[in-house]
Write a protein that holds these residues in place. Structure first.
Motif, short mmCIF file in Angstrom:
data_model
loop_
_atom_site.label_atom_id
_atom_site.label_comp_id
_atom_site.label_asym_id
_atom_site.label_seq_id
_atom_site.Cartn_x
_atom_site.Cartn_y
_atom_site.Cartn_z
N VAL A 38 -1.20 6.71 4.03
CA VAL A 38 -0.29 6.33 5.13
C VAL A 38 1.01 5.71 4.59
O VAL A 38 2.10 6.00 5.10
N GLY A 39 0.90 4.88 3.54
CA GLY A 39 2.09 4.26 2.97
C GLY A 39 3.10 5.30 2.50
O GLY A 39 4.30 5.21 2.81
N VAL A 49 4.35 -3.06 -2.72
CA VAL A 49 3.32 -3.70 -3.54
C VAL A 49 2.05 -2.87 -3.49
O VAL A 49 1.58 -2.50 -2.40
N ILE A 71 -3.03 -1.17 3.44
CA ILE A 71 -4.00 -1.11 2.34
C ILE A 71 -5.38 -0.80 2.91
O ILE A 71 -5.60 -0.80 4.12
N ASN A 72 -6.32 -0.55 2.01
CA ASN A 72 -7.62 -0.07 2.46
C ASN A 72 -8.71 -1.13 2.31
O ASN A 72 -9.86 -0.81 2.07
N THR A 107 0.13 9.49 10.99
CA THR A 107 -0.05 8.03 11.08
C THR A 107 1.23 7.32 10.65
O THR A 107 1.64 6.32 11.26
N GLY A 142 0.84 -1.21 0.00
CA GLY A 142 0.00 0.00 0.00
C GLY A 142 0.86 1.24 0.00
O GLY A 142 1.79 1.37 0.83
N GLN A 191 -1.76 -1.85 -6.09
CA GLN A 191 -2.76 -2.55 -6.86
C GLN A 191 -2.84 -2.10 -8.32
O GLN A 191 -2.97 -2.91 -9.22
N GLY A 248 -5.29 12.38 14.92
CA GLY A 248 -5.78 11.00 14.86
C GLY A 248 -5.68 10.37 13.50
O GLY A 248 -6.02 9.20 13.33
N ALA A 249 -5.23 11.11 12.51
CA ALA A 249 -5.13 10.56 11.17
C ALA A 249 -4.17 11.42 10.37
O ALA A 249 -3.55 12.35 10.91
N GLY A 273 -0.67 4.58 -0.33
CA GLY A 273 -1.66 5.66 -0.38
C GLY A 273 -1.28 6.70 0.64
O GLY A 273 -0.10 7.02 0.84
N1 LIG Z 1 -5.57 7.70 6.17
C1 LIG Z 1 -5.35 7.81 7.47
O1 LIG Z 1 -5.16 8.91 7.99
C2 LIG Z 1 -5.31 6.58 8.33
C3 LIG Z 1 -5.12 6.72 9.72
C4 LIG Z 1 -5.03 5.58 10.52
C5 LIG Z 1 -5.14 4.33 9.92
N2 LIG Z 1 -5.36 4.22 8.56
C6 LIG Z 1 -5.45 2.88 7.97
O2 LIG Z 1 -4.31 2.69 7.14
C7 LIG Z 1 -4.64 1.83 6.04
C8 LIG Z 1 -4.30 2.56 4.74
O3 LIG Z 1 -5.10 3.72 4.64
P1 LIG Z 1 -4.80 4.84 3.54
O4 LIG Z 1 -5.63 6.00 3.93
O5 LIG Z 1 -3.36 5.01 3.36
O6 LIG Z 1 -5.44 4.16 2.23
P2 LIG Z 1 -5.38 4.72 0.74
O7 LIG Z 1 -4.83 6.10 0.70
O8 LIG Z 1 -6.71 4.46 0.15
O9 LIG Z 1 -4.29 3.77 0.03
C9 LIG Z 1 -4.50 2.41 -0.10
C10 LIG Z 1 -3.31 1.76 -0.77
O10 LIG Z 1 -3.50 0.35 -0.75
C11 LIG Z 1 -3.24 -0.19 -2.03
N3 LIG Z 1 -4.01 -1.43 -2.16
C12 LIG Z 1 -5.34 -1.63 -2.00
N4 LIG Z 1 -5.65 -2.93 -2.09
C13 LIG Z 1 -4.48 -3.58 -2.32
C14 LIG Z 1 -4.13 -4.94 -2.48
N5 LIG Z 1 -5.03 -5.91 -2.45
N6 LIG Z 1 -2.82 -5.25 -2.68
C15 LIG Z 1 -1.88 -4.28 -2.73
N7 LIG Z 1 -2.14 -2.97 -2.54
C16 LIG Z 1 -3.44 -2.63 -2.35
C17 LIG Z 1 -3.65 0.90 -2.99
O11 LIG Z 1 -3.00 0.67 -4.21
P3 LIG Z 1 -3.05 1.70 -5.44
O12 LIG Z 1 -2.16 2.86 -5.02
O13 LIG Z 1 -2.49 0.94 -6.57
O14 LIG Z 1 -4.49 2.10 -5.60
C18 LIG Z 1 -3.14 2.14 -2.24
O15 LIG Z 1 -1.78 2.36 -2.51
C19 LIG Z 1 -6.14 1.52 6.20
O16 LIG Z 1 -6.27 0.31 6.87
C20 LIG Z 1 -6.65 2.66 7.08
O17 LIG Z 1 -7.77 2.29 7.83
C21 LIG Z 1 -5.45 5.32 7.76
#
Ligand SMILES: NC(=O)c1ccc[n+]([C@@H]2O[C@H](COP(=O)([O-])OP(=O)(O)OC[C@H]3O[C@@H](n4cnc5c(N)ncnc54)[C@H](OP(=O)(O)O)[C@@H]3O)[C@@H](O)[C@H]2O)c1
Length: 415
Positions: A15-16, A37, A72-73, A297, A11, A39, A291-292, A13
């Protein structure tokens, strides 16, 4: 000697990419991201393309990668990836609260069996270091309650509502600012707050509760009527995740609460989170922070990665020594229930009523209701009922009948 960390990141996105930045900017940690890795092969990336792969086996089957950071999400795919990584003897760091809440009963033993770490500080309240504090710092003090504002989206919306802006407008503004998803259900109906609460229950009280066993009422029902009711009493409305110990039981739920200026979270606004921990000897303590978000994060995730240098693992000591604490829904909650329709309020089985207001346009009732009654009302799906939990609001049946008797006694003596 601390070990060398080779990270396989899943992932890239919010956080990654945040982790990538904070890792590169921190020169304190000797860890490197070997492979990422994702998607979507068509998406443009902000860093060198050579990092990326679209096949999870490129991480799982690489013997040099000893840490999988899952960001990942999608909770079902995340569960598959994390399970396989643990089985292959790799340490795992994740921020995926939904996956952890749903699959903790499988994942925690799997990490133990394979003698590897499964760490997830970023999953609860973003940058606030609460899990490790519950694990380590509060190991010797008996916790009596943990509660918090664990979702920045709803806190942002409620901050707007408390200052007179309507729910729809506040939600739109949260979406424009990137705080809320296009489909905000997980946030506004209290699911996200509940997944985090499940993890707090595990680390604060050592109890394993499935998300479906915990009541979550969100904020869609908060109209200007509820804001006016709260304002008249000097309260602000906050979505609280609560876990409270009563005797040898723990009562826990997520719901919009009226809180007074005496509450530690009264001045926690917008996208900020807070956790209030109450223990027998240390009394109340407030943890406050972002918190986010990408970097906050990412920083919590980095802290977990850095802990792996010393093979840090959660020990879940409270699960072994909590004196037989049990989760219960057998409790009474003091609530305000409001509606445009008197009939809808009459449908709610109040145990006792303290205040009633009726007019042609709007009515409400305040009193004690059994938690199970609130479950059956399915409040997230109803447009005709609004709920607010009032301060000092949890009682057992025994405690409540004593309270009612005492109040009657005071009332009789006053008249
Ligand atoms: N955002 C926050 O502030 C925050 C805070 C605390 C916890 N979290 C948690 O952190 C996690 C990530 O959140 P995010 O906001 O960073 O999500 P995001 O911005 O939507 O990014 C998701 C990433 O996961 C990749 N992905 C999705 N399905 C996949 C799979 N099956 N195999 C490989 N890669 C895959 C996507 O790939 P592509 O780039 O190719 O689309 C994307 O890079 C979640 O569990 C979320 O609940 C987030």
């Amino acid at each position: 000697m601390s070990k060398k960390l080779n990270i396989g990141l899943v992932g890239f996105g919010c956080v990654g990419s945040g982790l990538y930045d904070v890792l590169n900017r921190s020169n304190l940690i000797d860890a490197k991201i070997k492979r990422i890795v994702v998607q979507d092969p068509k998406k443009e990336r902000s860093i060198d393309q050579s990092y990326f792969s679209f096949d999870i086996n490129d991480i799982l089957n690489d013997p040099e990668i000893n840490v999988v950071v899952e960001l990942i999400n999608d909770s079902a795919s995340a569960f598959e990836i994390v399970s396989q990584a643990l089985k292959k003897g790799k340490d795992v760091v994740t921020a995926n609260k939904k996956m952890l809440a749903e699959y903790q009963a499988e994942l925690i033993p799997l990490a133990k069996e394979n003698k590897v770490s499964l760490l997830y500080e970023g999953a609860v309240a973003g940058s606030i270091p609460i899990i490790r504090n519950l694990e380590e710092y509060y190991n010797n003090d008996s916790l009596t309650s943990v509660e918090g504002i664990l979702n920045g989206t709803t806190n942002y919306i409620l901050t707007q509502s408390n200052s007179g802006i309507g729910y729809e407008e506040a939600l739109k503004s949260a979406q424009e600012l990137g705080f809320a998803e296009a489909d905000p259900t997980l946030d506004v109906d209290g699911f996200d707050s509940k997944y985090k609460l499940v993890l707090l229950l595990k680390h604060a009280f050592g109890i394993t509760v499935a998300p479906k066993e915990i009541l979550n009422v969100g904020i869609r029902g908060i109209s200007e009527k509820e804001v006016a009711y709260a304002g008249e009493k000097g309260y602000r409305i906050k979505l609280l995740s609560r876990a409270e110990k009563i005797g040898d039981q723990v009562v826990s739920f997520v719901a919009p609460h009226c809180i007074s200026d005496q509450h530690s979270a009264y001045n926690v606004h917008n996208e900020f989170n807070a956790v209030v921990v109450e223990a027998l000897f240390s009394d109340k303590q407030l943890f406050y922070g972002k918190g986010a978000g990408s970097h906050p994060t990412g920083s919590a995730v980095l802290s977990d990665v850095s802990a792996l240098k010393f093979d840090y693992q959660y020990e879940y000591r409270k699960a072994q020594s909590n004196g037989g604490l049990k989760y219960t829904t057998d409790a009474f909650i003091k609530v305000y229930i409001g509606s445009k329709y008197v009939n809808a309020i009459e449908e709610v089985a109040f145990y006792s009523v303290e205040e009633t207001f009726q007019s042609a346009a709007y009515s409400f009732q305040v009193g004690w209701v059994k938690l199970e009654v609130l479950f059956d009302l399915n409040l997230n799906a109803r447009k005709d009922l609004s709920l607010l939990v009032l301060p000092d609001s949890i009682q057992t049946e025994k405690g409540l009948s004593e309270l009612i008797e005492k109040n009657l006694f005071i009332y009789e003596n006053q008249n």
